[in-house]
Design a protein around this motif. Structure first.
Motif, PDB file in Angstrom:
ATOM      1  N   ALA A 277      11.518  -2.524   0.946  1.00 19.70           N
ATOM      2  CA  ALA A 277      10.427  -2.113   0.067  1.00 19.70           C
ATOM      3  C   ALA A 277       9.751  -3.364  -0.490  1.00 19.70           C
TER       4      ALA A 277
ATOM      5  N   SER B  89       0.826  -1.214   0.000  1.00 12.42           N
ATOM      6  CA  SER B  89       0.000   0.000   0.000  1.00 12.42           C
ATOM      7  C   SER B  89       0.859   1.263   0.000  1.00 12.42           C
ATOM      8  N   ASN B  90       2.160   1.084   0.203  1.00 15.48           N
ATOM      9  CA  ASN B  90       3.113   2.200   0.176  1.00 15.48           C
ATOM     10  C   ASN B  90       4.245   1.870  -0.796  1.00 15.48           C
ATOM     11  N   ASP B  91       3.875   1.386  -1.979  1.00 14.86           N
ATOM     12  CA  ASP B  91       4.873   0.871  -2.916  1.00 14.86           C
ATOM     13  C   ASP B  91       5.777   1.935  -3.528  1.00 14.86           C
ATOM     14  N   ASP B  92       5.513   3.195  -3.231  1.00 14.42           N
ATOM     15  CA  ASP B  92       6.364   4.275  -3.715  1.00 14.42           C
ATOM     16  C   ASP B  92       7.402   4.705  -2.673  1.00 14.42           C
ATOM     17  N   LYS B  93       7.519   3.909  -1.581  1.00 15.41           N
ATOM     18  CA  LYS B  93       8.436   4.254  -0.494  1.00 15.41           C
ATOM     19  C   LYS B  93       9.182   3.013  -0.017  1.00 15.41           C
TER      20      LYS B  93
END
Length: 115
Positions: A73, A30-34
């Motif tokens: 990640a 849900s936070n795949d950009d971090k």
């Protein structure tokens, strides 16, 4: 604690306990950009930091997460889909046929070895 509608729509048994690995993967996805430090993942998921560390290392060996010290990640989306599909298939088979009993397997192997 509320759940998202995606989980509500797709999970068969909402009363079962979610594993630590599933909670960690869900958070990272849900936070795949971090990328996050172990302690940040622990704080966000409510899982003990030492447990998070061991779970992350297991997930890394399965290529489900990536690691560049000290950050973690989510892994390759294709690999995650494959692992999820396998898990869903196994759950469906267990629902239909029952779970395996490893002691029965060992006993059968011992009996075959005695022949």
């Amino acid at each position: 604690m509320p759940i998202d509608i995606e989980r509500f729509e797709h999970e068969r048994d909402l009363g079962s306990e979610e594993t630590h690995a599933t909670r960690i993967l869900r958070f990272l996805a849900s936070n795949d950009d971090k990328a996050f430090r172990r302690g940040e993942i622990a704080a966000e998921t409510g899982i003990d930091a030492d447990t998070v560390s061991s779970v992350l290392n297991r997930l890394k060996t399965r290529d489900l997460v990536r690691h560049k010290r000290p950050y973690w990640a989510i892994g390759d989306p294709k690999r995650l889909r494959e692992a999820s599909a396998t898990s869903d298939s196994l759950a469906a088979l267990n629902d239909r046929l029952g779970t395996e009993d490893m002691d029965e397997w060992r006993e059968a192997a011992d009996r075959d070895g005695e022949r």
